[in-house]
Design a protein around this motif. Structure first.
Motif, PDB file in Angstrom:
ATOM      1  N   PHE D  59       0.793  -1.221   0.000  1.00  0.00           N
ATOM      2  CA  PHE D  59       0.000   0.000   0.000  1.00  0.00           C
ATOM      3  C   PHE D  59       0.827   1.274   0.000  1.00  0.00           C
ATOM      4  O   PHE D  59       0.289   2.356   0.019  1.00  0.00           O
ATOM      5  CB  PHE D  59      -0.911   0.028   1.236  1.00  0.00           C
ATOM      6  N   GLY D  60       2.149   1.140   0.089  1.00  0.00           N
ATOM      7  CA  GLY D  60       2.959   2.325   0.326  1.00  0.00           C
ATOM      8  C   GLY D  60       3.036   3.271  -0.856  1.00  0.00           C
ATOM      9  O   GLY D  60       3.190   4.460  -0.696  1.00  0.00           O
ATOM     10  N   LYS D  61       2.874   2.741  -2.079  1.00  0.00           N
ATOM     11  CA  LYS D  61       3.090   3.591  -3.239  1.00  0.00           C
ATOM     12  C   LYS D  61       1.804   4.280  -3.633  1.00  0.00           C
ATOM     13  O   LYS D  61       0.714   3.714  -3.497  1.00  0.00           O
ATOM     14  CB  LYS D  61       3.582   2.728  -4.406  1.00  0.00           C
ATOM     15  N   ASP D  62       1.966   5.468  -4.129  1.00  0.00           N
ATOM     16  CA  ASP D  62       0.772   6.114  -4.664  1.00  0.00           C
ATOM     17  C   ASP D  62       0.644   5.751  -6.143  1.00  0.00           C
ATOM     18  O   ASP D  62       1.342   4.856  -6.654  1.00  0.00           O
ATOM     19  CB  ASP D  62       0.823   7.642  -4.448  1.00  0.00           C
ATOM     20  N   ALA D  63      -0.223   6.439  -6.835  1.00  0.00           N
ATOM     21  CA  ALA D  63      -0.531   6.032  -8.201  1.00  0.00           C
ATOM     22  C   ALA D  63       0.690   6.129  -9.111  1.00  0.00           C
ATOM     23  O   ALA D  63       0.827   5.353 -10.066  1.00  0.00           O
ATOM     24  CB  ALA D  63      -1.656   6.913  -8.747  1.00  0.00           C
ATOM     25  N   ASN D  64       1.624   7.030  -8.797  1.00  0.00           N
ATOM     26  CA  ASN D  64       2.791   7.204  -9.636  1.00  0.00           C
ATOM     27  C   ASN D  64       3.933   6.284  -9.249  1.00  0.00           C
ATOM     28  O   ASN D  64       5.048   6.442  -9.726  1.00  0.00           O
ATOM     29  CB  ASN D  64       3.281   8.650  -9.564  1.00  0.00           C
ATOM     30  N   GLY D  65       3.669   5.396  -8.327  1.00  0.00           N
ATOM     31  CA  GLY D  65       4.727   4.492  -7.904  1.00  0.00           C
ATOM     32  C   GLY D  65       5.740   5.146  -6.995  1.00  0.00           C
ATOM     33  O   GLY D  65       6.850   4.664  -6.838  1.00  0.00           O
ATOM     34  N   VAL D  66       5.344   6.236  -6.360  1.00  0.00           N
ATOM     35  CA  VAL D  66       6.258   6.900  -5.438  1.00  0.00           C
ATOM     36  C   VAL D  66       5.818   6.554  -4.009  1.00  0.00           C
ATOM     37  O   VAL D  66       4.625   6.592  -3.697  1.00  0.00           O
ATOM     38  CB  VAL D  66       6.203   8.431  -5.640  1.00  0.00           C
ATOM     39  N   TYR D  67       6.788   6.231  -3.203  1.00  0.00           N
ATOM     40  CA  TYR D  67       6.444   5.940  -1.803  1.00  0.00           C
ATOM     41  C   TYR D  67       5.999   7.224  -1.137  1.00  0.00           C
ATOM     42  O   TYR D  67       6.701   8.236  -1.171  1.00  0.00           O
ATOM     43  CB  TYR D  67       7.631   5.354  -1.045  1.00  0.00           C
ATOM     44  N   GLN D  68       4.851   7.191  -0.549  1.00  0.00           N
ATOM     45  CA  GLN D  68       4.335   8.411   0.040  1.00  0.00           C
ATOM     46  C   GLN D  68       4.604   8.437   1.541  1.00  0.00           C
ATOM     47  O   GLN D  68       4.907   7.416   2.152  1.00  0.00           O
ATOM     48  CB  GLN D  68       2.830   8.541  -0.186  1.00  0.00           C
ATOM     49  N   THR D  69       4.480   9.627   2.066  1.00  0.00           N
ATOM     50  CA  THR D  69       4.599   9.790   3.513  1.00  0.00           C
ATOM     51  C   THR D  69       3.196   9.735   4.104  1.00  0.00           C
ATOM     52  O   THR D  69       2.304  10.453   3.661  1.00  0.00           O
ATOM     53  CB  THR D  69       5.235  11.140   3.839  1.00  0.00           C
ATOM     54  N   ILE D  70       3.020   8.872   5.050  1.00  0.00           N
ATOM     55  CA  ILE D  70       1.685   8.644   5.597  1.00  0.00           C
ATOM     56  C   ILE D  70       1.692   9.041   7.071  1.00  0.00           C
ATOM     57  O   ILE D  70       2.609   8.704   7.821  1.00  0.00           O
ATOM     58  CB  ILE D  70       1.299   7.155   5.469  1.00  0.00           C
ATOM     59  N   VAL D  71       0.653   9.772   7.448  1.00  0.00           N
ATOM     60  CA  VAL D  71       0.499  10.100   8.873  1.00  0.00           C
ATOM     61  C   VAL D  71      -0.797   9.449   9.348  1.00  0.00           C
ATOM     62  O   VAL D  71      -1.868  10.022   9.240  1.00  0.00           O
ATOM     63  CB  VAL D  71       0.454  11.625   9.089  1.00  0.00           C
ATOM     64  N   PRO D  72      -0.718   8.238   9.841  1.00  0.00           N
ATOM     65  CA  PRO D  72      -1.950   7.525  10.180  1.00  0.00           C
ATOM     66  C   PRO D  72      -2.598   8.026  11.469  1.00  0.00           C
ATOM     67  O   PRO D  72      -3.760   7.765  11.708  1.00  0.00           O
ATOM     68  CB  PRO D  72      -1.501   6.080  10.340  1.00  0.00           C
ATOM     69  N   LEU D  73      -1.861   8.729  12.278  1.00  0.00           N
ATOM     70  CA  LEU D  73      -2.419   9.113  13.576  1.00  0.00           C
ATOM     71  C   LEU D  73      -1.795  10.430  13.951  1.00  0.00           C
ATOM     72  O   LEU D  73      -0.585  10.607  13.844  1.00  0.00           O
ATOM     73  CB  LEU D  73      -2.053   8.053  14.616  1.00  0.00           C
ATOM     74  N   LYS D  74      -2.642  11.367  14.350  1.00  0.00           N
ATOM     75  CA  LYS D  74      -2.092  12.660  14.742  1.00  0.00           C
ATOM     76  C   LYS D  74      -3.093  13.333  15.645  1.00  0.00           C
ATOM     77  O   LYS D  74      -4.261  13.447  15.310  1.00  0.00           O
ATOM     78  CB  LYS D  74      -1.856  13.510  13.496  1.00  0.00           C
ATOM     79  N   MET D  75      -2.643  13.713  16.790  1.00  0.00           N
ATOM     80  CA  MET D  75      -3.571  14.451  17.640  1.00  0.00           C
ATOM     81  C   MET D  75      -2.855  15.645  18.246  1.00  0.00           C
ATOM     82  O   MET D  75      -1.647  15.625  18.472  1.00  0.00           O
ATOM     83  CB  MET D  75      -4.127  13.563  18.729  1.00  0.00           C
ATOM     84  N   THR D  76      -3.641  16.686  18.479  1.00  0.00           N
ATOM     85  CA  THR D  76      -3.062  17.898  19.037  1.00  0.00           C
ATOM     86  C   THR D  76      -2.820  17.678  20.514  1.00  0.00           C
ATOM     87  O   THR D  76      -3.690  17.213  21.244  1.00  0.00           O
ATOM     88  CB  THR D  76      -4.024  19.065  18.845  1.00  0.00           C
TER      89      THR D  76
END
Lengths: 172, 358, 104, 648
Positions: D59-76
């Motif tokens: 699941f890491g790659k986006d449509a262009n085959g580039v590994y994206q940076t994912i922030v699955p959890l973030k709270m203030t």
């Protein structure tokens, strides 16, 4: 002057005279007994004002509780037939002067102040009304102070036991 | 209408018609005072005689039987003896307090007469805080006892007074909680309301379990409160000569003696009022005929009958149980009676809330 | 009872209060000091009841406050006496002049 | 991307193990505590491997085959005015995932290994609790979404490292080492903190993604303000990055903040393997890699500094490592040298195009180095247990006695020396290649360092496993065991990893742009470094395989240089001189005098005045309740009179 008013003045006189005797008597037990008279007379004044419940509570707590406690503490700490040492002259004079000055000051203020006496409705103050008022949670309810006082009494009871407990002979 | 209430009402009416209301009240006070004092004297005679006869009966003796018809005048003779005796005051005593103590005790007893309903509609003062009033006033008498013990300047008196004080103060709690049980059931603290609530059955029957527990506790507690055997430690002859009234003699001793018996009467009267329906006749369910017959017995007789039954019960105790030690006495109250009373209070609250009484 | 003016109640309570103050200042025995304190508290109670009766007869707040003061007075007296007994055990005296280690 | 929120369990599991063992560990008997911690860590490792699989392959790659940076959890966490807030969250990108795998794997190996190694220790459960805390902190650091979060975990890592170095707190040297490590890294962290403030105030955010985006956008306002303002002719941005790099250099033991690392070897050996070889010390590298975009595109000056610091450290440490006789210290200096490698790999890869491959190379080397360096330390732990000494002269001829250790140690040595086809070869070649493109000088330093590395590693290898049996050998038969299965298992696993890790097509997974890159493996290019390494190995074999005079002769030949290297180039002494003679004597002493006589003096004067004054009026305080009451009543009356009749 009606008989009813005469009752009040008689009771007031009893309150004040026994109070004065209570704070001046050199015999400590008599002091306590005069205090008792004063307190009972105050209860009488409450009765006279139709505050029977307060009068009964006053009697139960003060006469049945506090004065008995005081008498017990006298029993435990004083010798019968021995009168108290004389109070110190200087302080006695100071106390008398301060009390009289304060009394005069306050009475002058009292008489100068116009109290707006309300003669309209008299709320019914039966035991049920008092109970409901005490345990009411609404705007005029007193349930929180009631609970607080309950906790205070519990804390005081535990505190008394802890303070007055005889120190353990092995550790003391 | 020839009832006690009728007589009282007509006297009240006559006084109010003749005098202004203030003076009429004052005169009524005096009248009631005289009545109460004479009733006291009468009670003293009767109860002392009864005590002697009951103890004689318990011990298979005859009891007083020489003075008067079957010894009926015996207590009268004793009274005369006490009155003419010299009233000694010990040297080191605090005279004022020493002389005042028996009167204080007696005054407290007299005040307690006020709310008691002796017959239908006959009450000196139907005060709206009836039960509370009784609790309040009864706490005064302990001060008289303490006063007597202190002012005698005698160590046995002092010890007796302290024991007595501790005992009365402790057992007041249980007695008060037992009374509270009935207050919860009846829903009022005015004595006339409590009596009225027992019209169709006495609380000891209607309130079943908690009422019976409360009744038993009440009887035990008042026996202790009046310093009766088996709780008569304050005047335990073998230990303290005679407790707080060791130094008293003559009339002043008689006053203590009298107030003790009057107190027994009062607590029994209150017990009868609370648990046994006061002047209410015994009614059973829908037995109309039976109830009707019971109604014919005058209310004052009902009241006196119940009261004297309780007095007899307390006298009976005296010859049945051995005297307790002071620590046993206090243990009994603080470790058994008080917790049981508290629990009982909880139980009765629950039962009253659920309506599980008749 | 309306023939007794409010000010008489207040004078009564004031007098009682200053009697208490006098006792508090002049007595030397801790128990008697405690008794003076009770007088002071009672004078306050009289005030509350009188004000409730005369100024706000439709309410019961004065009555409740009196009740709470009495309850607190009971707690106070109990604690005070426990302290007095403890002091007595410690100093063999309950003279207020002898108990002055609070200074240190 | 909810499937990645499970990553939150990776740091939490070790934390739970820390809490459990910290509170209840002392009630656990035997090795139960260790097993418990190991099971927890096994869970964490399983999750990280799962995440790595899901990220890299599913699941890491986006449509262009580039590994994206994912922030699955973030709270203030802390909300400040003006839209600035401090968040807590998880950040998943290729290097974070790579680090997760490394940290959990090495930590798991160390947990397993310690079961045997630490058996019978009095504070066994405490040890595992500390390990849990450390692993938690390190994983938290790796997963941080913003600078502030990384700083928090950064400090936590420092604390747990302090605890573990000082684990044997009954040894004076351990206490001193723990304090030294803490103070030195703390000093560096001061720079880090200031750097954070500088950067975040320039960019107006703490969040990594926004921060990098704002500070690399040449049209953006953030970059403009950051470069416009400056100090001493250097832009604020460069200062900020340099200060942040100072923090990284402190943790990664870069010259001249490296002095704590050799001393940190006072801790238990598995701890050295975990913290001071594979994970914590690469935090600096990780930090620079995390901010690589800003370094590379907005502050080439800072990049240059990174490169040179890395290069100097790597050569410097390699020279010292040749002269040390304590095997753990040799390994420590070698660690420093290898991290210098990674650093300069990052430093040389500024700009764009093929040069950026240095980023991948550095991370690749980080990965492979973690494997074989942990292996080396664990092997050293075995050796130390066998001979009860850290000194090389007490060892020798142990290959019969410790066959598994011998074999795996050899694999690790070959790996670190860069001999194909072991793991180190591939990553080192990539680094050298990157350096060759842009910085020839650094390339040559790298080559020399590689040769030295091969030499000192094999010096160690031959010294331990070959040569004369030491005096210890006689009685070493009594404890001539090689540990139980669970102690050998990590060695074998790590040995396998050291052999095969190089074949991972690392460029496919980790690169700066997110697109796959081909790492350069050119036979012609490889000949020089590999042959130099082989020469180093041969010299080491000649010197140390059999007892010979040669080492002493060579040492004599180098003379004062050798002595200086042996004394670690007197860096510690210089520090002591600076702190004791200059800072303490010339700055602190006058400051203390000023503080004591002027400031304290003023305060004391007030105190004395107050005391004298109060003593003179203290008779008012009689301790008698009634006299207080009398004063109180009188004063109250007076006040009432004053207020009613005079003021009102």
């Amino acid at each position: 002057m009606s008989i009813s008013a005469m009752f009040f003045y008689a009771l007031s006189a009893a309150v004040l005279v026994s109070a004065v005797l209570s704070v001046t008597s050199r015999n400590i037990f008599r002091s306590a007994i005069f205090l008792l008279f004063s307190l009972i007379s105050i209860a009488g004044i409450y009765f006279w004002m139709n505050y029977e419940f307060i009068a009964a509570v006053q009697t139960i707590v003060y006469v049945g509780g506090i004065v008995v406690l005081i008498i017990f503490s006298i029993f435990l700490t004083q010798q019968a037939g021995v009168s108290l040492p004389a109070p110190m002259k200087g302080r006695m004079i100071y106390a008398a002067l301060a009390s009289i000055a304060g009394f005069v000051l306050v009475v002058m203020q009292l008489l100068a102040h116009p109290f707006k006496v309300d003669n309209s409705v008299v709320a019914s103050r039966g035991i049920k009304d008092i109970g409901h008022g005490l345990l009411e949670t609404g705007a005029n309810g007193y349930v929180l102070p009631f609970e607080l006082v309950s906790i205070l009494l519990l804390a005081a009871m535990i505190g008394c036991i802890v303070i007055a407990l005889k120190p353990n002979s092995t550790t003391a | 209408m020839l009832s006690i209430a009728g007589i009282a009402n007509s006297i009240h009416q006559w006084l109010n018609e003749t005098f202004s209301s203030g003076w009429a009240t004052l005169l009524e006070f005096v009248l009631v005072g005289i009545l109460v004092i004479s009733f006291f004297a009468f009670l003293g005679l009767v109860l002392v005689f009864m005590e002697r006869k009951v103890s004689a009966y318990m011990q298979l003796r005859v009891g007083p039987n020489r003075v008067g018809y079957k010894g009926l005048a015996q207590t009268l003779a004793d009274t005369i003896k006490l009155v003419v005796k010299e009233g000694l005051t010990p040297d080191g005593a605090d005279k004022f307090l020493f002389n005042f103590a028996p009167f204080l005790v007696l005054i407290a007893s007299m005040l307690l007469m006020a709310p008691i309903a002796f017959a239908k509609d006959f009450q000196i003062w139907d005060i709206n805080i009836g039960v509370l009033y009784i609790t309040a006033i009864s706490s005064i008498s302990v001060i008289g006892v303490l006063m007597a013990g202190w002012s005698s300047n005698n160590k046995y008196s002092l010890l007796g007074a302290m024991r007595s004080g501790a005992q009365i103060v402790s057992y007041e709690l249980s007695a008060g909680l037992a009374i509270m049980t009935i207050v919860i059931l009846a829903g009022s603290i005015r004595l006339s309301d409590i009596i009225a609530s027992q019209e169709n059955g006495w609380w000891i029957f209607k309130g079943h379990i908690p009422a019976i527990i409360a009744f038993v506790i009440y009887i035990i507690a008042v026996t202790a409160e009046t310093n009766r055997a088996p709780f008569d430690l304050a005047e335990a002859e073998s230990e303290l000569t005679a407790g707080f009234h060791t130094e008293y003699s003559g009339m002043k001793f008689a006053l203590f003696f009298l107030s003790e018996y009057v107190n027994i009467f009062i607590v029994c009267a209150i017990g009868a009022t609370l648990f046994l329906g006061g002047w209410m006749p015994l009614h059973i369910g829908h037995w109309e005929g039976f109830n009707h017959i019971m109604d014919f017995i005058p209310s004052s007789l009902w009241f006196m009958g119940k009261t004297f039954f309780l007095i007899f019960l307390i006298m009976w105790f005296r010859w049945t149980f051995p005297r307790l030690r002071i620590d046993q006495l206090l243990n009994l109250e603080w470790k058994y009676l008080l917790p049981i009373s508290l629990f009982n209070l909880l139980l009765v609250t629950f039962i009253a809330l659920m309506g599980w009484y008749f | 009872m309306n023939e007794v003016p409010l000010s008489h109640f207040l004078i009564l309570s004031t007098a009682l209060f200053f009697i208490g103050v006098f006792g508090f200042l002049s007595r030397r025995n801790l128990v008697t000091i405690l008794m003076s304190l009770e007088l002071i508290l009672n004078s306050v109670n009289i005030n509350f009841i009188a004000f409730n009766q005369y100024l706000w007869p439709g309410k019961m707040d004065g009555l409740f406050f009196t009740l709470f003061i009495i309850a607190i007075a009971a707690a106070e007296a109990a604690v005070a006496i426990a302290i007095i007994l403890h002091l007595y055990r410690h100093y063999r005296s309950i003279d207020a002049e002898d108990v002055d280690t609070l200074r240190f | 991307m909810n499937m990645f929120t499970q990553a939150v369990w990776i740091p939490l599991l070790p934390f739970l193990s820390f809490l459990l063992l910290g509170f209840f560990g002392k009630y656990l008997k035997g090795t139960t505590a260790g097993w418990l911690a190991t099971v927890f860590l096994l869970g964490a490792a399983a999750i990280s491997f799962n995440i790595a699989y899901e990220y890299f392959f599913l699941f890491g790659k986006d449509a262009n085959g580039v590994y994206q940076t994912i922030v699955p959890l973030k709270m203030t966490w802390l909300q400040f005015a003006g839209g600035l807030s401090i968040d807590m969250g998880l950040l998943i990108d290729p290097i974070a995932v790579m680090m997760l795998v490394v940290v959990t794997f090495i930590s798991l190996m160390v947990h397993l290994y310690s079961l045997g190694y630490m058996k019978g220790e009095e504070r066994f459960s405490t040890y595992y609790a500390y390990l849990g805390l450390f692993t938690f902190s390190m994983l938290g650091l790796v997963l941080s979404v913003n600078l502030f979060q990384i700083y928090i975990f950064w400090e936590l890592v420092g604390v747990s490292s302090f605890l573990l170095i000082g684990f044997y707190f009954d040894r004076a040297s351990a206490i001193a080492a723990a304090k030294k490590a803490f103070i030195v890294t703390r000093f560096a962290d001061l720079g880090f903190l200031i750097g954070i403030l500088v950067l975040s105030s320039a960019a107006g955010t703490l969040d990594f993604q926004t921060l990098i985006q704002r500070l690399t956008d040449s049209t953006g306002e953030g970059l403009h303000t950051a470069t416009a303002t400056g100090f001493l002719g250097v832009s604020a941005l460069t200062w900020g990055l340099l200060l942040i790099f100072m923090g990284g250099a402190g943790k990664s033991a870069m010259f001249p903040l490296h002095i704590w690392l050799p001393d940190a070897m006072e801790g238990p050996t598995p701890v050295s393997a975990l913290i001071h070889a594979a994970t914590m010390v690469v935090a600096g590298v990780y930090l620079v890699a995390r901010l690589f975009g800003i370094f590379a595109f907005s502050a080439p000056g800072a990049m240059e500094v990174v490169a040179w610091v890395g290069a100097i450290s790597s050569l410097f440490a390699a020279v010292i490592a040749c002269t040390q006789t304590d095997i753990k210290r040799v390994l420590a200096y070698s660690t420093m040298s290898q991290i210098g490698y990674m650093m300069f790999a990052l430093g040389v890869s500024g700009g764009s195009g093929e040069a950026v491959d240095g980023f991948t190379a550095a991370n690749f080397h980080l990965f492979t180095h973690a494997m074989f360096k942990a292996l080396l330390f664990l092997g050293a732990g075995m050796v130390i247990h066998a001979v009860h000494s850290n000194e090389l002269k007490d060892m020798g001829g142990l290959r019969k006695q410790l066959p598994v250790t011998h074999l795996t140690f050899l694999i690790a040595c070959l790996a670190i020396a860069g001999v194909p086809p072991f793991a180190g070869f591939f990553s080192k070649e990539a680094i050298l290649h990157a350096a060759h493109l842009t910085h020839p000088a650094i390339y040559w330093i790298g080559i020399i360092t590689a040769a030295l590395t091969a030499f000192y590693m094999f010096r160690l290898y031959f010294g331990i496993f070959h040569g004369a049996t030491s005096s210890h050998h006689g009685d070493s038969h009594h404890h001539g065991h090689e540990g139980d299965f669970f102690q050998k298992l990590p060695l074998i696993l790590l040995g396998v990893a050291s052999m095969t890790a190089g074949f991972i097509p690392f460029g496919n997974f980790v690169s700066f742009s997110g697109r796959p890159v081909e790492l350069h493996t050119d036979l012609a290019f490889s000949i020089l470094p590999v042959s130099l390494s082989l020469v180093g190995i041969l010299i080491a074999a000649w010197f140390y395989r059999k007892p010979s005079e040669m080492p002493d002769k060579v040492a004599g030949f180098f003379g004062s240089v050798f002595t200086a290297a042996r004394q670690k180039f007197y860096i510690d002494e210089i520090y002591l001189f600076i702190t004791r003679k200059i800072i303490f004597k010339l700055i602190a002493a006058p400051a203390a005098w000023f503080d004591r006589s002027i400031i304290d003096g003023t305060v004391n004067t007030f105190g004395v005045a107050a005391q004298t004054g109060s003593e003179s009026i203290s008779d008012l305080q009689t301790g008698k309740v009634q006299s207080y009451a009398a004063w109180f009543v009188g004063a109250t009356l007076l006040l009432i009179i004053v207020f009613i009749y005079f003021i009102h």
